[in-house]
Scaffold this active site. Structure first.
Site, PDB file in Angstrom:
ATOM      1  N   TYR A  73      18.248   2.631   8.569  1.00 42.71           N
ATOM      2  CA  TYR A  73      17.206   1.963   9.344  1.00 42.71           C
ATOM      3  C   TYR A  73      16.624   2.902  10.385  1.00 42.71           C
ATOM      4  O   TYR A  73      15.417   2.932  10.612  1.00 42.71           O
ATOM      5  CB  TYR A  73      17.756   0.699  10.022  1.00 42.71           C
ATOM      6  CG  TYR A  73      16.642  -0.135  10.622  1.00 42.71           C
ATOM      7  CD1 TYR A  73      16.029  -1.142   9.891  1.00 42.71           C
ATOM      8  CD2 TYR A  73      16.172   0.117  11.916  1.00 42.71           C
ATOM      9  CE1 TYR A  73      14.990  -1.878  10.418  1.00 42.71           C
ATOM     10  CE2 TYR A  73      15.120  -0.611  12.453  1.00 42.71           C
ATOM     11  CZ  TYR A  73      14.535  -1.604  11.707  1.00 42.71           C
ATOM     12  OH  TYR A  73      13.500  -2.329  12.229  1.00 42.71           O
ATOM     13  N   PHE A 125     -15.811   4.627   7.615  1.00 41.82           N
ATOM     14  CA  PHE A 125     -15.037   4.217   6.454  1.00 41.82           C
ATOM     15  C   PHE A 125     -14.669   2.758   6.674  1.00 41.82           C
ATOM     16  O   PHE A 125     -14.461   2.327   7.807  1.00 41.82           O
ATOM     17  CB  PHE A 125     -13.784   5.083   6.250  1.00 41.82           C
ATOM     18  CG  PHE A 125     -13.053   4.681   4.998  1.00 41.82           C
ATOM     19  CD1 PHE A 125     -13.561   5.020   3.758  1.00 41.82           C
ATOM     20  CD2 PHE A 125     -11.904   3.918   5.055  1.00 41.82           C
ATOM     21  CE1 PHE A 125     -12.928   4.591   2.598  1.00 41.82           C
ATOM     22  CE2 PHE A 125     -11.264   3.501   3.896  1.00 41.82           C
ATOM     23  CZ  PHE A 125     -11.772   3.838   2.664  1.00 41.82           C
ATOM     24  N   THR A 126     -14.563   1.998   5.575  1.00 41.95           N
ATOM     25  CA  THR A 126     -14.426   0.537   5.673  1.00 41.95           C
ATOM     26  C   THR A 126     -13.302   0.103   6.622  1.00 41.95           C
ATOM     27  O   THR A 126     -13.551  -0.587   7.618  1.00 41.95           O
ATOM     28  CB  THR A 126     -14.179  -0.054   4.276  1.00 41.95           C
ATOM     29  OG1 THR A 126     -13.105   0.662   3.664  1.00 41.95           O
ATOM     30  CG2 THR A 126     -15.425   0.100   3.408  1.00 41.95           C
ATOM     31  N   ASP A 216      -9.636  11.942  10.689  1.00 42.50           N
ATOM     32  CA  ASP A 216      -9.232  11.185   9.493  1.00 42.50           C
ATOM     33  C   ASP A 216      -8.996  12.219   8.406  1.00 42.50           C
ATOM     34  O   ASP A 216      -9.935  12.730   7.786  1.00 42.50           O
ATOM     35  CB  ASP A 216     -10.319  10.187   9.088  1.00 42.50           C
ATOM     36  CG  ASP A 216      -9.913   9.366   7.854  1.00 42.50           C
ATOM     37  OD1 ASP A 216      -9.010   9.808   7.110  1.00 42.50           O
ATOM     38  OD2 ASP A 216     -10.508   8.297   7.632  1.00 42.50           O
ATOM     39  N   LYS A 259      -3.760   9.687  -0.925  1.00 42.33           N
ATOM     40  CA  LYS A 259      -4.835  10.517  -1.486  1.00 42.33           C
ATOM     41  C   LYS A 259      -4.315  11.952  -1.652  1.00 42.33           C
ATOM     42  O   LYS A 259      -3.542  12.212  -2.541  1.00 42.33           O
ATOM     43  CB  LYS A 259      -6.067  10.478  -0.579  1.00 42.33           C
ATOM     44  CG  LYS A 259      -6.374   9.129   0.090  1.00 42.33           C
ATOM     45  CD  LYS A 259      -6.878   8.046  -0.814  1.00 42.33           C
ATOM     46  CE  LYS A 259      -7.185   6.697  -0.191  1.00 42.33           C
ATOM     47  NZ  LYS A 259      -7.719   6.549   1.103  1.00 42.33           N
ATOM     48  N   ARG A 383     -20.097   1.247  -4.138  1.00 42.71           N
ATOM     49  CA  ARG A 383     -20.172   1.741  -2.768  1.00 42.71           C
ATOM     50  C   ARG A 383     -21.632   1.605  -2.354  1.00 42.71           C
ATOM     51  O   ARG A 383     -22.437   2.519  -2.519  1.00 42.71           O
ATOM     52  CB  ARG A 383     -19.709   3.204  -2.668  1.00 42.71           C
ATOM     53  CG  ARG A 383     -18.216   3.364  -2.502  1.00 42.71           C
ATOM     54  CD  ARG A 383     -17.705   2.697  -1.253  1.00 42.71           C
ATOM     55  NE  ARG A 383     -16.268   2.870  -1.020  1.00 42.71           N
ATOM     56  CZ  ARG A 383     -15.467   1.921  -0.545  1.00 42.71           C
ATOM     57  NH1 ARG A 383     -15.929   0.701  -0.314  1.00 42.71           N
ATOM     58  NH2 ARG A 383     -14.205   2.157  -0.294  1.00 42.71           N
ATOM     59  N   PHE A 450     -15.839  -6.449  -0.169  1.00 39.55           N
ATOM     60  CA  PHE A 450     -15.920  -5.844  -1.501  1.00 39.55           C
ATOM     61  C   PHE A 450     -14.637  -5.994  -2.308  1.00 39.55           C
ATOM     62  O   PHE A 450     -14.662  -6.010  -3.525  1.00 39.55           O
ATOM     63  CB  PHE A 450     -16.305  -4.356  -1.393  1.00 39.55           C
ATOM     64  CG  PHE A 450     -15.334  -3.543  -0.578  1.00 39.55           C
ATOM     65  CD1 PHE A 450     -15.431  -3.498   0.795  1.00 39.55           C
ATOM     66  CD2 PHE A 450     -14.325  -2.818  -1.194  1.00 39.55           C
ATOM     67  CE1 PHE A 450     -14.538  -2.745   1.557  1.00 39.55           C
ATOM     68  CE2 PHE A 450     -13.424  -2.071  -0.456  1.00 39.55           C
ATOM     69  CZ  PHE A 450     -13.529  -2.040   0.922  1.00 39.55           C
TER      70      PHE A 450
HETATM   71  C1  LIG Z   1      -8.205   5.413   1.955  1.00 38.55           C
HETATM   72  C2  LIG Z   1      -8.789   5.800   3.224  1.00 38.55           C
HETATM   73  C3  LIG Z   1      -8.377   5.225   4.437  1.00 38.55           C
HETATM   74  C4  LIG Z   1      -7.410   4.072   4.496  1.00 38.55           C
HETATM   75  O1  LIG Z   1      -6.171   4.374   3.968  1.00 38.55           O
HETATM   76  P1  LIG Z   1      -5.261   3.320   3.166  1.00 38.55           P
HETATM   77  O2  LIG Z   1      -4.062   4.116   2.820  1.00 38.55           O
HETATM   78  O3  LIG Z   1      -6.036   2.855   1.970  1.00 38.55           O
HETATM   79  O4  LIG Z   1      -4.961   2.196   4.091  1.00 38.55           O
HETATM   80  C5  LIG Z   1      -8.941   5.711   5.596  1.00 38.55           C
HETATM   81  N1  LIG Z   1      -9.867   6.671   5.585  1.00 38.55           N
HETATM   82  C6  LIG Z   1     -10.305   7.230   4.444  1.00 38.55           C
HETATM   83  C7  LIG Z   1     -11.338   8.294   4.491  1.00 38.55           C
HETATM   84  C8  LIG Z   1      -9.784   6.809   3.224  1.00 38.55           C
HETATM   85  O5  LIG Z   1     -10.243   7.357   2.098  1.00 38.55           O
END
Ligand SMILES: *Cc1c(COP(=O)(O)O)cnc(C)c1O
Length: 459
Positions: A73, A125-126, A216, A259, A383, A450
């Protein structure tokens, strides 16, 4: 790729079988999914280009790392391995694991934003913008105009426009800007990079105004590839060196490790400031978990640490981006309108051009993604106006200039033949474009619509 072949620097050790479907199967499936590719069952998909998030193929080394999970933990040895790897490769002093990128965005936004403040960024970004808004801030787009122009072949469409930043400071004052949010390889612009020169200038601008610079870093290695290829003085630097230099120019970072870092789940918030770290640690226990796991299993932190080391290898990133470029070039050669230049993780089809008779209010990109699936079993995503959502004040639809369908390539998953099938499918959809109808909502979620919205065909 111009200077060398992008052939894969790996071989395949295990395969996953995929189901072949008929056109009739797919027509039924898309109707059941309300014309939203997010609501399709993965089983009904042949080539899944919905996203590059969490769908990469892990290496044998990463899988071996999974067996070394220390599922304590508190104080898991995998956490310390991850923290040390983040410091070595990305320069950041402190690491707070999170279940994925948006978990880190939540903690970041809550730590740094006070209601009524403004957060400028090189395109939204969303999830990033939503967390800023939930914390009471207003997002302000400061990316260069070329980023909103699908035709422009500016080599660094992720660059920041300093006139826009200066205007914002003049309007609201630097003290109401907690940080600038800078994304590498800007997802919503089509996977477009920021240049090192622009980033250095941004660093100086932030210093001048006493504003933090937050990164980011979801696709930092892909951004480094474009700097190496396109920017003077970087041709002989390794991806690892360029990634480190980018990170060093910023104060903190959010990472979706699903990613670049090729794990199926995970992320982190990282920073250099001890006070910020302390605050993040006290929030992460509320939303994610203890600060030494933050919603991740020990084994997942180990796979992530290994994934980071693999993600900055030159051969890997050149093959990764090379495959995306291959798909984009073949589409372009077939006369398909795509966003230029071709980005790092995806090829974006210009739905406005492909379906000129469907007005933006009838969601042409959404309709195109559905049609591509029916044609071929290739799953893509919208998109455009659906992803952009509504203005939080007026309730009106945001109307982005770009109305796109994204073909996103998972890392180390598909072959060149899969890319060829995708090209043929897009060509066939274009040939039959007169059959594609506009859509209207039958269900519209309040946030991040979306993902779960449902539609029906008009007429
Ligand atoms: C995917 C993504 C996020 C969010 O990350 P999650 O792991 O999906 O929560 C933030 N910024 C960018 C540019 C992304 O591509």
């Amino acid at each position: 790729m111009t200077t060398r072949n992008w052939a894969e620097p790996y071989k395949i050790k295990m395969v996953e079988l995929i189901k072949m479907t008929s056109r009739e199967d797919r027509l039924n499936a898309i109707r059941e999914a309300g014309y939203n590719t997010f609501l399709l069952r993965s089983e009904d998909v042949y080539i899944d280009l919905l996203t590059d998030s969490g769908v990469g193929a892990m290496s044998d080394r990463q899988w071996a790392g999974m067996m070394m999970g220390d599922e304590a933990y508190a104080g898991s040895r995998n956490f310390y391995r991850l923290r040390d790897t983040v410091k070595e490769y990305y320069s950041y002093e402190y690491t707070v694991p999170c279940h994925q990128g948006r978990g880190a965005e939540n903690i970041l936004s809550q730590c740094l934003i006070k209601p009524g403040e403004y957060v400028p960024g090189n395109m939204y970004f969303t999830t990033t913008r939503l967390h800023q808004e939930l914390a009471g801030a207003t997002f302000v787009d400061v990316i260069i105009d070329e980023a909103h122009d699908a035709e422009s072949d500016h080599p660094f469409k992720g660059n920041v426009d300093f006139d826009k930043l200066d205007t914002l400071v003049a309007e609201v004052g630097a003290e109401r800007i907690p940080y600038v949010c800078m994304a590498t390889c800007v997802n919503m612009a089509g996977g477009q990079p920021i240049s090192m020169a622009n980033l250095k200038q941004l660093r100086a601008w932030c210093d001048k105004h006493g504003i933090m610079l937050v990164h980011d870093m979801t696709r930092v290695a892909e951004n480094a590839h474009f700097i190496q290829r396109r920017e003077d003085g970087y041709r002989d630097k390794s991806i690892k060196e360029i990634v480190y230099e980018i990170c060093s120019l910023t104060d903190a970072a959010t990472m979706s490790s699903k990613k670049d870092a090729m794990v199926n789940i995970g992320g982190f918030l990282a920073m250099n400031d001890a006070k910020f770290y302390e605050k993040a640690c006290s929030l992460v226990v509320v939303y994610e978990g203890l600060h030494t796991y933050g919603g991740m299993a020990g084994r997942d932190m180990e796979a992530l640490a290994i994934g980071i080391t693999e993600s900055v290898q030159d051969d890997h990133i050149h093959a990764r981006v090379g495959q995306v470029q291959y798909l984009g070039r073949r589409l372009r050669e077939s006369g398909i309108p795509i966003v230029n230049p071709i980005g790092g993780h995806a090829v974006f089809l210009n739905a406005t051009k492909m379906l000129p008779d469907i007005p933006q209010e009838q969601f042409p990109a959404q309709a195109l993604a559905a049609a591509l699936y029916v044609e071929s079993g290739v799953r893509s995503m919208e998109r455009g106006i659906v992803s952009a959502g509504r203005d939080k004040e007026t309730g009106e639809n945001h109307k982005p200039k770009l109305e796109l369908v994204r073909l996103t390539i998972p890392r180390r998953v598909y072959t060149q033949a899969h890319m060829d099938v995708t090209v043929d499918a897009v060509r066939e959809v274009v040939r039959r474009r007169d059959e594609i109808k506009g859509l209207r909502f039958t269900y519209e979620p309040a946030m991040l619509r979306f993902f779960q919205a449902r539609f029906e065909q008009i007429g």
